[in-house]
Scaffold this motif. Structure first.
Motif, short mmCIF file in Angstrom:
data_model
loop_
_atom_site.label_atom_id
_atom_site.label_comp_id
_atom_site.label_asym_id
_atom_site.label_seq_id
_atom_site.Cartn_x
_atom_site.Cartn_y
_atom_site.Cartn_z
N CYS A 64 42.36 -2.36 21.13
CA CYS A 64 42.88 -3.17 20.01
C CYS A 64 41.83 -4.17 19.54
O CYS A 64 41.65 -4.38 18.33
N GLY A 111 39.31 -2.33 17.44
CA GLY A 111 39.86 -1.98 16.14
C GLY A 111 39.84 -3.14 15.17
O GLY A 111 39.40 -3.01 14.01
N GLN A 134 36.22 -4.37 14.03
CA GLN A 134 35.53 -3.54 13.04
C GLN A 134 36.19 -3.58 11.67
O GLN A 134 35.69 -2.96 10.73
N ALA A 135 37.28 -4.32 11.53
CA ALA A 135 38.01 -4.37 10.26
C ALA A 135 37.28 -5.24 9.24
O ALA A 135 36.52 -6.15 9.59
N SER A 137 40.62 -2.98 5.55
CA SER A 137 40.02 -1.68 5.81
C SER A 137 39.86 -1.58 7.32
O SER A 137 39.00 -2.24 7.92
N ILE A 138 40.72 -0.80 7.97
CA ILE A 138 40.78 -0.77 9.43
C ILE A 138 41.17 0.62 9.89
O ILE A 138 41.87 1.35 9.17
N ASP A 139 40.71 0.98 11.06
CA ASP A 139 41.11 2.26 11.64
C ASP A 139 42.48 2.06 12.28
O ASP A 139 42.61 1.66 13.44
N VAL A 140 43.51 2.33 11.51
CA VAL A 140 44.89 2.10 11.96
C VAL A 140 45.20 2.90 13.21
O VAL A 140 45.90 2.42 14.11
N VAL A 141 44.68 4.12 13.29
CA VAL A 141 44.96 4.98 14.44
C VAL A 141 44.46 4.35 15.74
O VAL A 141 45.14 4.39 16.77
N VAL A 142 43.27 3.74 15.68
CA VAL A 142 42.70 3.11 16.87
C VAL A 142 43.60 1.96 17.35
O VAL A 142 43.95 1.88 18.54
N THR A 166 47.01 3.20 18.55
CA THR A 166 46.86 3.85 19.85
C THR A 166 46.76 2.81 20.96
O THR A 166 47.39 2.94 22.01
#
Length: 521
Positions: free
Chosen positions: A344, A347, A350-351, A412-417, A420
């Protein structure tokens, strides 16, 4: 005259139903945050106070819970706790202002001691071969309560957006948060009634010299030993530990050298369970999911998923805890929790955040805000920087009302990461840290000091939980989600190091056998 026959499973489930109500109380408030904040124009610290008020109250309640349990018994204490839940639920639902709501929730928090008393009661009636499974029912009840609350909040939210006539007639569209909180009233009344159907704790009866009644109750519960042998064993334990006859002597005994190992284990678990941030995620579930830009409706739906996952893996814990054992589950859970929280952190780290001119125009019109046009096409590396820029032109109330849609459009974020990481943490907590804390609390202390020890360490756990709940909104907006999750991950690592060295396996052992292993001579 022999008492009415009881099933140990029935008694455990009745007592643990109080944990279901606690879960409802704790999670229902998560759905009301946006509505109450807007209606009463709350700051971050006021939101934290509203959510954490029960956590503060339980600190005071736990100071006297041990004394009350030993004085009037576990059963009567639980009946009193259930009445407090009823009063608080009614008062919260009809609170006319923020101050009244805080007071009502504070009073309700006095009943949160139901967890420690339930664990104590079940640990004292359960045969050793199924004690872990039965005490784990407490944690199952909590997460079922959480899950039910998320379903209720989501259902009430959807209904409040409906144009059906009856929705307006009962003010579901304008008093949404009151309907969310009002749901708790019915199960609280049901629990109050059910508690009159269970027997007293046989170990407490033995402490009070009521051995014949204790034997009758023990005979119903299929213990490994005969009622006479069970009574003799408990009496021997009480003689070895004369502190059992005095509340203050029991409290003093916790600081003795012979209990040092048990105390360190209990202290570590009490702190780590809450310091990994479980109640930040559960109590603020929709808020947490709004931070990754999924929007209000989707945030409520994701909270439902969290509840379902929590229930599923707590049930897994029930089947494993008396087979695999406490130690393997706890150690593996701490590792998985720490890794998932670090995921988390990565994630959110990196947003980035950016609003286009078109997005700003649409948001300004739909939410009646202005003055943020200068932010068009500017990129922010952290949620803190983005929110700070918004605060320069928006009031706190305006930002809170529009925060979800602003984040949804800007992030802008990797929602899946992140999702998860959150879901893996929920899995890890609910098969390990969540249920095992109460199982170990019910096992590792001698009978003579258990009535004091469990509330004392529940107090410590609740104190950490209170600070997590109180300051989470402020930390989120002033330190940022990435660093908050990093702190939670580090807490899990520290807990693993301590418990790996100190925690023994306790499955299939009587309380007296565990006492002999943990208590120094």
């Amino acid at each position: 005259m022999k008492p009415v026959s009881h099933s140990v499973y029935y008694c455990a489930m009745v007592v643990a139903f109080g944990a279901f109500i606690l879960g409802l109380d704790a999670a229902l408030i998560s759905g009301t945050i946006k509505f109450v904040s807007q209606e009463f124009a709350l700051t971050d610290m006021q939101v934290g106070a509203m959510v954490s008020a029960p956590g503060l109250a339980v600190l005071f309640a736990l100071m006297i819970t041990g004394y009350i349990c030993d004085r009037i018994g576990r059963k009567k204490t639980l009946i009193g706790i259930s009445f407090i839940y009823i009063f608080s639920a009614i008062a919260s639902t009809f609170a006319p202002n923020y101050e009244t709501l805080i007071i009502a929730r504070f009073i309700g928090g006095l009943a949160f001691t139901s967890l420690s008393v339930a664990a104590m009661y079940i640990g004292e009636i359960a045969p050793s071969k199924i004690r872990g499974k039965l005490v784990t029912i407490v944690q199952v009840s909590i997460v079922v309560g959480f899950s039910a609350a998320y379903f209720i909040n989501y259902g009430v939210l959807l209904l409040s957006q409906s144009d059906m006539a009856w929705v307006s007639a009962i003010a579901l569209d304008t008093q949404t948060w009151r309907w969310m909180l009002g749901v708790e009233i019915v199960p609280a009344i049901v629990w109050f009634a059910l508690l009159f159907t269970i027997p007293k704790s046989p170990r407490w009866l033995i402490m009070k010299g009521q051995e014949e009644e204790a034997k009758d109750i023990i005979a119903q519960f299929d213990h490994d030993l005969s009622p006479e042998e069970e009574v003799a064993q408990v009496k021997t334990s009480l003689k070895v530990d004369p502190a059992s006859n005095s509340f203050f002597a029991s409290f003093k005994a916790l600081f003795s050298t012979k209990l040092r190992k048990a105390v360190i284990v209990a202290l570590t678990i009490a702190i780590v369970q809450q310091a990994t941030g479980i109640n930040a995620i559960l109590f603020y579930a929709p808020t947490v999911f709004e931070q990754i830009g999924v929007g209000t409706d989707a945030a409520f739906l994701n909270a439902v998923v969290v509840g379902v996952v929590g229930v599923a893996f707590t049930i897994v814990a029930i089947f494993l805890i008396d087979k695999v054992g406490r130690r393997p589950l706890l150690m593996s859970g701490l590792i998985l929790a720490s890794v998932s929280l670090f995921i988390c952190h990565i994630g959110f780290k990196q947003a980035s955040y950016q609003l286009s001119a078109e997005q700003i125009s649409e948001i300004s019109q739909s939410h009646d805000i202005s003055g943020i046009e200068h932010l068009a096409d500017k990129t922010f590396d952290t949620d803190i920087a983005f929110k700070a820029a918004l605060k320069q032109t928006m009031s706190e109330a305006e930002l809170r009302a529009a925060e979800s849609v602003l984040l949804q459009n800007a992030i802008s974020i990797d929602v899946v990461v992140v999702m998860t990481g959150i879901m893996l943490f929920i899995v890890a907590f609910h098969y390990s840290l969540g249920p095992i804390l109460w199982v170990l609390f019910s096992e590792i202390f001698p009978t003579g000091v258990r009535g004091v020890a469990i509330p004392v360490f529940a107090f410590i756990s609740s104190m950490v939980s209170y600070f997590v709940q109180q300051f989470f909104p402020w930390l989120l907006n002033n330190i940022g989600a990435a660093d908050v999750f990093m702190f939670y991950a580090i807490s899990g690592v520290v807990g693993f190091v301590f418990l790996y060295k100190l925690l023994p396996e306790t499955k299939h052992k009587t309380i007296e056998q565990i006492e002999a292993e943990l208590v120094a001579s």
